[in-house]
Design a protein around this motif. Structure first.
Motif, mmCIF file in Angstrom:
data_model
loop_
_atom_site.group_PDB
_atom_site.id
_atom_site.type_symbol
_atom_site.label_atom_id
_atom_site.label_comp_id
_atom_site.label_asym_id
_atom_site.label_seq_id
_atom_site.Cartn_x
_atom_site.Cartn_y
_atom_site.Cartn_z
ATOM 1 N N SER A 15 37.708 37.034 28.709
ATOM 2 C CA SER A 15 37.707 38.066 29.749
ATOM 3 C C SER A 15 38.614 37.663 30.895
ATOM 4 C CB SER A 15 36.286 38.299 30.282
ATOM 5 O OG SER A 15 35.917 37.234 31.160
ATOM 6 N N HIS A 16 38.977 38.662 31.676
ATOM 7 C CA HIS A 16 39.823 38.445 32.862
ATOM 8 C C HIS A 16 39.110 39.060 34.065
ATOM 9 C CE1 HIS A 16 43.251 36.916 30.506
ATOM 10 N NE2 HIS A 16 42.727 37.696 29.564
ATOM 11 N N ILE A 17 37.929 38.511 34.341
ATOM 12 C CA ILE A 17 37.043 39.092 35.357
ATOM 13 C C ILE A 17 37.193 38.457 36.732
ATOM 14 C CG2 ILE A 17 35.294 39.815 33.680
ATOM 15 C CD1 ILE A 17 33.706 37.266 34.478
ATOM 16 N N LEU A 18 37.931 37.360 36.833
ATOM 17 C CA LEU A 18 38.071 36.711 38.141
ATOM 18 C C LEU A 18 39.121 37.438 38.971
ATOM 19 C CD1 LEU A 18 37.916 32.920 37.207
ATOM 20 C CD2 LEU A 18 36.058 34.432 37.955
ATOM 21 N N PRO A 19 38.850 37.646 40.244
ATOM 22 C CA PRO A 19 39.745 38.463 41.069
ATOM 23 C C PRO A 19 41.021 37.736 41.495
ATOM 24 C CG PRO A 19 37.921 37.648 42.403
ATOM 25 C CD PRO A 19 37.637 37.245 40.991
ATOM 26 N N GLY A 20 42.152 38.420 41.311
ATOM 27 C CA GLY A 20 43.408 37.955 41.865
ATOM 28 C C GLY A 20 44.003 36.713 41.248
ATOM 29 N N VAL A 21 43.575 36.351 40.049
ATOM 30 C CA VAL A 21 44.080 35.127 39.418
ATOM 31 C C VAL A 21 45.240 35.429 38.473
ATOM 32 C CG1 VAL A 21 43.478 33.109 38.026
ATOM 33 C CG2 VAL A 21 41.802 34.080 39.577
ATOM 34 N N ASP A 22 45.158 36.556 37.775
ATOM 35 C CA ASP A 22 46.205 36.916 36.815
ATOM 36 C C ASP A 22 46.343 38.440 36.788
ATOM 37 O OD1 ASP A 22 43.898 37.645 35.484
ATOM 38 O OD2 ASP A 22 44.175 36.294 33.780
ATOM 39 N N ASP A 23 46.621 39.004 35.617
ATOM 40 C CA ASP A 23 46.794 40.452 35.508
ATOM 41 C C ASP A 23 45.471 41.173 35.274
ATOM 42 O OD1 ASP A 23 46.441 39.376 32.972
ATOM 43 O OD2 ASP A 23 47.794 40.790 31.990
ATOM 44 N N GLY A 24 44.353 40.459 35.475
ATOM 45 C CA GLY A 24 43.038 41.058 35.327
ATOM 46 C C GLY A 24 42.553 41.683 36.617
ATOM 47 N N SER A 25 41.285 41.471 36.929
ATOM 48 C CA SER A 25 40.668 42.070 38.127
ATOM 49 C C SER A 25 41.508 41.823 39.369
ATOM 50 C CB SER A 25 39.270 41.484 38.323
ATOM 51 O OG SER A 25 38.753 41.848 39.578
ATOM 52 N N LYS A 26 41.608 42.864 40.195
ATOM 53 C CA LYS A 26 42.425 42.775 41.407
ATOM 54 C C LYS A 26 41.601 42.537 42.669
ATOM 55 C CE LYS A 26 46.067 43.527 38.994
ATOM 56 N NZ LYS A 26 46.876 42.354 38.598
ATOM 57 N N SER A 27 40.286 42.590 42.556
ATOM 58 C CA SER A 27 39.456 42.451 43.754
ATOM 59 C C SER A 27 38.069 41.963 43.381
ATOM 60 C CB SER A 27 39.344 43.788 44.483
ATOM 61 O OG SER A 27 38.619 44.721 43.694
ATOM 62 N N VAL A 28 37.350 41.479 44.388
ATOM 63 C CA VAL A 28 35.961 41.069 44.179
ATOM 64 C C VAL A 28 35.141 42.256 43.687
ATOM 65 C CG1 VAL A 28 33.852 40.314 45.341
ATOM 66 C CG2 VAL A 28 36.031 39.169 45.832
ATOM 67 N N GLU A 29 35.385 43.415 44.261
ATOM 68 C CA GLU A 29 34.633 44.616 43.891
ATOM 69 C C GLU A 29 34.843 44.971 42.421
ATOM 70 O OE1 GLU A 29 34.982 44.217 48.080
ATOM 71 O OE2 GLU A 29 36.595 44.343 46.575
ATOM 72 N N GLU A 30 36.090 44.871 41.961
ATOM 73 C CA GLU A 30 36.356 45.181 40.559
ATOM 74 C C GLU A 30 35.727 44.130 39.648
ATOM 75 O OE1 GLU A 30 39.892 47.067 37.943
ATOM 76 O OE2 GLU A 30 40.513 45.464 39.302
ATOM 77 N N SER A 31 35.764 42.870 40.061
ATOM 78 C CA SER A 31 35.135 41.808 39.269
ATOM 79 C C SER A 31 33.644 42.069 39.100
ATOM 80 C CB SER A 31 35.345 40.453 39.943
ATOM 81 O OG SER A 31 36.701 40.090 39.940
ATOM 82 N N LEU A 32 32.989 42.438 40.191
ATOM 83 C CA LEU A 32 31.554 42.697 40.130
ATOM 84 C C LEU A 32 31.250 43.914 39.258
ATOM 85 C CD1 LEU A 32 30.647 41.994 43.858
ATOM 86 C CD2 LEU A 32 30.281 40.503 41.875
ATOM 87 N N ALA A 33 32.124 44.908 39.319
ATOM 88 C CA ALA A 33 31.937 46.086 38.469
ATOM 89 C C ALA A 33 32.074 45.716 36.990
ATOM 90 C CB ALA A 33 32.955 47.168 38.840
ATOM 91 N N LEU A 34 33.049 44.865 36.665
ATOM 92 C CA LEU A 34 33.224 44.420 35.280
ATOM 93 C C LEU A 34 32.018 43.621 34.806
ATOM 94 C CD1 LEU A 34 36.977 43.323 35.406
ATOM 95 C CD2 LEU A 34 36.028 45.199 34.045
#
Length: 230
Positions: free
Chosen positions: A6-25
């Protein structure tokens, strides 16, 4: 269920762009029945050092920790390591394993692998501290010779497939056949966001159960837990 990719960590790569998106995932994974998820951001050795990557990964993880609940899936930190010739000599490679396990998720070139690449993979697999997992193997195993695939399986490589393969009209038959025949072993959502690449691992497991039965899924999950608890 365990999500191995998964790419759930925020702002590390082309995955989640924010804390909010990470929590939603993470919430989406929880609602699909996932209780353990490997956070595997991309690692490219030509872009940064292992130390730099681990620092960025830790900072991203710590940004979501205060918002996780007791019901949230356990997050295991790992990496999706991009293969390059000579990777077996990378200092700190073992630090990129998933959680406290021996599992190292590796992304291979989407092409026919050279003999030297196969030899290097076999060399890595001989390291008792590493259990190699080939990331989303459905993308490139079909490009390899039968001899190469057999070599991987004979040397205890694990092949991770993406949930999307089991939900694709064109690929799901081959996906089930690969699972049944022991070519594929682990499942990952490879989720990147909540819109175009959301987690659908719950649907994939449901399809697998419909085709291969509840006992097969239970055995698959038990095997997954045994790997992360070694």
């Amino acid at each position: 269920m365990v999500d191995f990719h998964s790419h759930i960590l925020p702002g590390v790569d082309d995955g989640s762009k924010s804390v909010e998106e990470s929590l939603a995932l993470i919430d989406m994974l929880y609602r699909q029945g996932v209780d353990t998820v490997a956070a595997t951001p991309h690692f490219y050795a030509d872009n940064e050092s292992v130390d730099s990557f681990l620092k960025r990964r830790e900072d991203a993880f710590l940004s979501i920790v205060p918002h996780l609940s007791k019901d949230s899936p356990t997050v295991l930190l790992g990496a999706e390591v991009s293969y390059y010739e000579g990777i077996s000599r990378l200092n700190g490679l073992e630090r990129l394993r998933i959680g406290d396990s021996k599992l190292l998720l590796m992304e291979m070139p989407c092409a026919r692998w050279s003999n030297s690449a196969v030899k290097e993979l076999l060399m890595l697999s001989s390291n008792p501290a590493i259990n190699l997992v080939i990331a989303h193997g459905e993308r490139y195993l079909k490009l390899q010779s039968d001899e190469t695939v057999n070599l991987l399986l004979q040397n205890d490589f694990l092949i991770q497939t993406n949930a999307s393969m089991y939900l694709s009209f064109f690929d799901r038959k081959a996906a089930i056949k690969g699972l049944k025949n022991g070519v594929y072993h682990l499942l990952g959502s490879d989720c990147h966001n909540t819109s175009t690449r959301p987690p659908r691992i719950g649907e994939a497991f449901e399809h697998i159960q419909n085709k291969l039965g509840a006992d097969f899924v239970n055995d698959m999950c038990a095997f997954a837990y045994s790997l992360i608890n070694k």
